[in-house]
Design a protein around this motif. Structure first.
Motif, mmCIF file in Angstrom:
data_model
loop_
_atom_site.group_PDB
_atom_site.id
_atom_site.type_symbol
_atom_site.label_atom_id
_atom_site.label_comp_id
_atom_site.label_asym_id
_atom_site.label_seq_id
_atom_site.Cartn_x
_atom_site.Cartn_y
_atom_site.Cartn_z
ATOM 1 N N GLN A 1 28.039 -1.642 63.670
ATOM 2 C CA GLN A 1 27.443 -2.685 63.080
ATOM 3 C C GLN A 1 27.095 -4.011 63.648
ATOM 4 O O GLN A 1 25.980 -4.724 63.353
ATOM 5 N N SER B 1 19.090 6.036 57.144
ATOM 6 C CA SER B 1 19.440 4.882 56.388
ATOM 7 C C SER B 1 19.452 3.869 57.412
ATOM 8 O O SER B 1 19.139 2.633 57.250
ATOM 9 N N SER C 1 16.639 2.648 59.674
ATOM 10 C CA SER C 1 15.779 1.638 59.125
ATOM 11 C C SER C 1 16.126 0.216 59.081
ATOM 12 O O SER C 1 15.123 -0.702 59.192
ATOM 13 N N ARG C 2 17.540 0.015 58.765
ATOM 14 C CA ARG C 2 18.012 -1.452 58.868
ATOM 15 C C ARG C 2 17.783 -1.746 60.441
ATOM 16 O O ARG C 2 17.245 -2.977 60.848
ATOM 17 N N VAL D 1 14.319 -3.140 61.259
ATOM 18 C CA VAL D 1 14.069 -4.689 60.866
ATOM 19 C C VAL D 1 14.723 -5.606 61.934
ATOM 20 O O VAL D 1 13.920 -6.573 62.215
ATOM 21 N N ASN D 2 15.863 -5.328 62.086
ATOM 22 C CA ASN D 2 16.566 -6.327 63.094
ATOM 23 C C ASN D 2 16.169 -6.323 64.339
ATOM 24 O O ASN D 2 16.277 -7.308 65.133
ATOM 25 N N VAL E 1 12.962 -6.053 65.220
ATOM 26 C CA VAL E 1 11.899 -7.111 65.234
ATOM 27 C C VAL E 1 12.481 -8.546 65.363
ATOM 28 O O VAL E 1 12.086 -9.305 66.186
ATOM 29 N N THR E 2 13.424 -8.841 64.435
ATOM 30 C CA THR E 2 14.095 -10.316 64.441
ATOM 31 C C THR E 2 14.262 -10.567 65.954
ATOM 32 O O THR E 2 14.265 -11.754 66.010
ATOM 33 N N ASP F 1 13.371 4.964 53.171
ATOM 34 C CA ASP F 1 13.958 4.277 54.714
ATOM 35 C C ASP F 1 12.708 4.578 55.601
ATOM 36 O O ASP F 1 12.202 3.751 56.212
ATOM 37 N N ILE F 2 11.863 5.701 55.294
ATOM 38 C CA ILE F 2 10.714 6.078 56.228
ATOM 39 C C ILE F 2 9.399 4.637 56.015
ATOM 40 O O ILE F 2 9.024 4.278 56.908
ATOM 41 N N LYS G 1 9.885 1.877 54.841
ATOM 42 C CA LYS G 1 10.319 0.555 55.231
ATOM 43 C C LYS G 1 9.993 0.347 56.666
ATOM 44 O O LYS G 1 9.491 -0.460 57.042
ATOM 45 N N VAL H 1 7.576 -1.804 58.931
ATOM 46 C CA VAL H 1 7.711 -2.656 60.132
ATOM 47 C C VAL H 1 6.510 -2.283 61.296
ATOM 48 O O VAL H 1 6.175 -3.399 61.782
#
Ligand code: MN
Ligand code: MN
Lengths: 259, 224, 224, 259, 224, 224, 224, 224
Positions: B45, B152, B155-156, B159-160, B162-163, B204-205, B207, B211
């Motif tokens: 995590q 799953s 996909s998270r 996102v992170n 990019v952040t 998930d895809i 999402k 991005v």
């Protein structure tokens, strides 16, 4: 099915004699019903396969897959469905409907999915009926000009309603590969479909349940279209055009983009 | 005759007791596996955190090392189950095995950017990949469920990334998940838990695609 | 990498299809067993009829002969199940096996006046008595459920014996069931279907005791 | 239970530090609860065994079996129950009641069954409480004059109610071996018990369910007594006396009877 | 025949009746707490409104002041519970206490940007932080449930902050929730309601991460 | 005695028949109401379509006119129910009345942007707003359930407004629903279906808030 | 607009509170009725005891006298319910009223050997027999449910009468229940709880018939 | 966009509405049949009463005459069913037809001591025995369900015969039911309601066997 009980052993009382004949009737019915269930199960599996196949349209060449699906469904009609028609010939179909309705509904779902991909509209009942009508059939038992599988409206409608789930999958998957037109078309179609079904008063708990599922699917597609709109609002116009025109390139090739 | 029945039934009681003992013992091994899997998960995590993306490979390496403990508990578990009774007790370890497959698959994607195969997972768990007479194996559905859990999480991670300013990883993930989707579409799934989990994959895809889209319309991938 | 995933998933589909085929095939063997067990049961039922008591041994002999067919179908079934997957499919044949155990136990009591052992039943069914690596075995609970079904049938037989003028059989049955009860009391049963079935045994025993009581207070056993 | 997470790895923020202490508290509670569940499960199994054992009283020598049951229960008290008392020492027992109530209820059922066999009456709560009180305990962790396991009234009553089922089994089994007194005694006792419970207003769904089960048990015993009466009506007086006095001969030996 | 049954049950009845009286009285205090917590909650909800973000600190201050009433009712409640029977009646106030912990935690985060500790909450409620024989304390799991409720509210607050043009708060929330997640992962949760609630945390975290993502990819955050 | 029971039961049958007649008659009125409500609902659904947003006010006006039919059927229904038996048959029209309240509330929001009051709904339905001895009234819970159904439809409308390029409506809806939420928070609801439905409101609100968020973060509301 | 919603919802709260007050008050009267009915039931249960049959009439007389209390609580209850809301709260007293009807019917059968009529029960309860605008009445289905509960108790009484050596009572009960069955067969019942309960009557009747059978086949009724 | 959806559904609606009209009309005929069957059943029930056994033949004759009404309603019903749609509506009359078959079979057994055949029942009902395209027939399973209902009633009749001093009827019934059991065992029943009902037959048979046992052990039968 051979009976282990030798018929000579059965006492020759009137009661036992009539039960022997009842047995014949019951066995005939059960056996037929059993054969129909098996056919129905195979039809269900094959229809599901056609649906899975058609979902590859977002990734692969569409017209080829449609041709393949056409072929698969046609061969299903000429094999399993013709056998169903033969089994039902001369029967009160409602006696056996329960045995084959699951296959019928899944088949209607597959046919209507394919039809939507071709025509962007609901498949008419008449087309399904025609596909399940067979001419000049000559089996060992039956020789007749025309036999067919009855398609009761309710079972047809139940199969159609399942289409909602598949169209939803198609819409979401389309976005995944950069196709923004299909989701909008599906959204509009599903709304009309949902409105039509809502007015259709066939009090049937299965229908109510499926209508709820359809509403959820519609909702998912609406949210997807919303997202498209929101995202589209940021893209420079010309880029958006490029994106839409390059629907078939599934992957984001960074190198290519650098050019 | 009188003496036969009591003896017969005493021996039956032995069998019944024996089964109860196995069940208790299995539960205890499974608890250990759950504890270990939770620890690995907590470690993994951390890659979602602000500096996580940079340390991802390092974290994955640490996670892989923790599989030593996993292997030990599977060995322990396997030693308790006579092979022909695998499916008698399967429900006990089904859930934790799916999670461990997810951890193995995620770790491998981070390190090598590819899908771990079923036999590789089996190796990481120190179990057989295919059912054989004398061993504890990895059930196919458990493996596939684990793979979908990984999707799953990926996909998270996109996102992170990019952040955290990493615009390449999302594209890699996008390609990988697209391929994974193609693989699952080859399967003719029944309407079971696997199908349901697979139905979630498309979100998930989507999402991840969003991005990637965001990156492309802003020309960010060229910025690196 | 691109080419690996499709191949991997094709092989997964093979496994899934394979399992479906086994399941269908198992169902068909089980149907045959059910059909056969119904036929044997119908035959055995005739001993409750007016002249049935007299022909009981004869009927039992015929029933025993019909186990040839039972054996054949178990052999067929066993050939379909890899031993380590016995419990993956057990639910399919659980019910019919219990009934067949009942038929075997009833037949044996009529012929020899004693409880058939688990290994004897296994032999009659042509399966192994104990779980071994390479064979199809008889589950203990299925055997015990069958024995309890027999007890219920015996209490009915005791009543009909008297109607047919046979005052000795009830006493034999009474002794036998009392012994059986003692056997079951040695087991520490959980609150499961077996315990529930065993709870019914006391009513069967009571019924037989009532029959014996009726015979004794009328001095009928001396009349024969 | 050792934690795989090395404590040095944990960031030293206030949040993480307080969660580390929360973890300690939670683990302590869960571990205690887990130990109690295990003790409770063992107590349940052993209590069931005592009940099974006591059912053999219809077949075997009663006083020996009662002695054996006494011994088994006593050893259960001195081992498992003493451990439960140690675990609960200083705790709010209601926090852990759920973990051990099942064992407690089954134990109460066994104790009350044994007590009934001895005294033909309901076991008083005080006796159960005394059995679960331990003096001059000196464990590693605790040294104290007296520790005990709390027995809440509801849980005691729930255990008692299960006694109905066992007495019913005893009554029916007794008839099977020619003992006609026990069923009548049980019938009278169960009626009084049922009446008492019916007036006991502890609104509790478990209680209501068990009360229903108790009513069914009572009904079965009443039917059994009815059958006894009906059957007894036909027996010649002197024979009946013989039968009643020969309670312990379980089998009907035709030869002996011929004499 | 005469049994000691009636006496026994009538003595039991006295105890049960006594308990019932306590229960009714507890319910009434709990209702007061519920009413107060609803009022505080309604107040706090206003920070999601259009201008709410700007007045957030003010609102939090007001909310904190309303805890005077909360304290009063907890004192009242505490006085009704016999020593060492806290957990006998715990179910009655479990739910409302969790909600009040949420309110306390939310208020504190708004004001100080940090997690309120269990002992601080206990102080705000005028109860003991740890169990002692003679006092009313704050249950650890109730505190943790409240904290998780706050996390859910924070993810909503992150969204509404952006709507109100505040791009900094979401980043703070994201960091905070990530740390919170790490904290919870230290715990060994059982399969209970706390675990289930914690499983929901990941959705709240993902939502906040996506908000931060949206801000970063648009360069809206002024910090960088 | 013998003659008394049949006579007694004949008179019971009369009562049962009478009730059955009322019930059948009520069902028929309710079916008419259901049909009408379905028609209005279908009409209202069109505002979700692409051009629906533009024609919304027009559609709402048409819907309002269709309430003439609704009023007629309520009058018919009311004439069938003796006032003291309202709650004996309430279940029959509960569901359809909730739906009609939803339609009335939705129509009014579209036209006037405000919450319709209970007495206004009663007027639209031609029933009394408050319970009196001799009349058919509108049950409070039915009104509130209808209002909550509207909220759910509004959240869908907010989404579709954006798709249709209308970025203002969602903001209005968001404000309105926030206010509605405040209203419901004043109520002390039991744990019944109303509470459950209200618990769902927060998801509708979050959905709308996220829509507004999406608009604001992209500066869309100023663009038009 | 902003000010309207809070005011509206405050007034709703008043209505809800009002209803809550009635409900609480009804519950308390119902609890009193339940307590009294339990006491009467416990008294009546004594006729199943060994000497109960002999004292049956005496017990019934005592039970009848206890109805004074029942009447008092029904009066209290009636004063709380506006007549037009009888069915709004009916569920609260439905169950206890059925039980009290059972007690009244049982008492009357013991004393007079006949079925109590609905109006007699109403009189015993001090309520109206028929629905009128301004009064609290006895619902027909509650009366019939009570009668069926009595039938079930009577079958138990028949069994226990025999055990107590009374061979005449079962015959009377058998005749009475046969007549009752004839009465119920005149009714055209819906598929509701009444129908389900009536379906159970046939088992009670068979039980009593079997008791009479046992008496007759042994010539016991002539023996006394 | 314009779809063919509305036209399609409106054409479907016509069909469904048409069907609904038939359904309502069928229900009304079925209600008449139910009413008649209840009346015949009530008549037949009288043979269980004290003097019923003596008047049994008389009662049966009266019952047979009442079939005139049954025939009339079946004719009416048949006229409502479109050709080849018997099984579309079958569920509506399935239950009542089973009951009428039971009444016909019971009547015939009382009068002639034999099993009525399916074609005889069809004749009594004025329907065809076998399915043809244009007629209303008697479904085989309905006939068999009716026969099993009769068996249950016969076991009750056996008990009451003894009460009335008739020791011959039970023996006849026992033989008859034993033959019936043999007949049913010829059938290959699926796991459906017929199988379940047949599983209940064995309890009825045991009951009758026990009655015969009681008679024989007491030498009450005069035949021997
Ligand atoms: Mn589908
Ligand atoms: Mn027990």
């Amino acid at each position: 099915k051979s009976h282990k009980y030798k018929d000579d052993d059965i006492p020759k009382t009137p009661l036992m004699m009539s039960f022997t004949s009842y047995r014949t009737d019951l066995d005939a019915k059960h056996d037929k019903s059993e054969r129909l269930v098996k056919l129905s199960r195979d039809i269900t599996i094959e229809s599901k396969r056609v649906i899975f196949l058609l979902h590859r349209t977002t990734k692969e060449d569409k017209s080829n897959l449609i041709l393949e699906a056409d072929k698969k469904l046609h061969s299903l009609e000429q094999s399993h469905w013709k056998n169903v028609a033969l089994e039902l010939h001369g029967e009160d179909i409602y006696l056996f409907l329960r045995s084959y309705t699951q296959g019928l509904q899944e088949y209607v779902e597959a046919v209507s999915f394919l039809y939507y991909l071709k025509h962007k509209d609901l498949v008419p009942l008449s087309i399904v009926k025609d596909s399940l009508t067979f001419h000049n059939v000559d089996s060992g038992a039956v020789t007749t000009k025309t036999i067919s599988v009855e398609v009761p409206i309710i079972d047809f409608a139940l199969g159609l309603t399942d289409l909602g789930g598949e169209l939803m999958r198609l819409a979401i998957n389309s976005i995944g590969v950069g196709d923004f037109t299909t989701p909008k078309e599906i959204c509009s179609f599903l709304r009309a479909f949902y409105d039509g079904l809502m007015n259709f008063r066939a009090t049937n708990w299965q229908m109510n349940k499926k209508l709820q599922v359809l509403r959820n699917s519609l909702s998912k597609v609406e949210n997807a279209c919303y997202t498209l709109k929101i995202r589209g609002s940021e893209a420079p116009k010309e880029l958006l055009r490029d994106l839409v025109s390059s629907v078939s390139t599934t992957t984001c090739n960074t190198d290519e983009y650098d050019n | 005759m009188s003496y036969q029945i009591p003896q017969m039934f005493s021996s039956f009681q032995d069998v019944i007791d024996q089964e109860q003992i196995i069940r208790e013992s299995v539960k205890s091994s499974v608890q250990n596996l759950e504890q270990t899997s939770r620890t690995i998960l907590a470690l993994i995590q951390t890659i979602h955190q602000e500096n996580g993306v940079k340390t991802a490979k390092e974290v994955a390496q640490k996670a892989r090392e923790m599989f030593t403990t996993v292997r030990k508990y599977y060995e322990e578990l396997a030693s308790k189950i006579p092979s022909e009774q695998y499916y008698k007790y399967h429900d006990h370890w089904r859930f934790v095995t799916q999670r461990i497959c997810f951890l193995a698959a995620f770790t491998t994607f981070i390190q090598d950017g590819r899908l771990i195969s079923k036999s590789e997972v089996a190796e990481m768990l120190n179990v057989k990949s295919e059912r054989t007479k004398d061993s504890f194996h990895l059930d196919l559905e458990d493996y596939l469920m684990g793979v979908l859990q990984m999707a799953s999480e990926l996909s998270r991670f996109a996102v992170n990334s990019v952040t955290a300013g990493d615009y390449e990883t999302p594209c890699k993930i996008s390609n990988f998940m697209s391929e994974l989707d193609g693989g699952f579409r080859l399967l003719n799934l029944k309407n079971d838990s696997l199908r349901k989990k697979f139905d979630g994959l498309k979100y998930d895809i989507r999402k991840v695609e969003e991005v990637v889209y965001d990156i492309r319309i802003r020309n960010l991938s060229t910025k690196k």
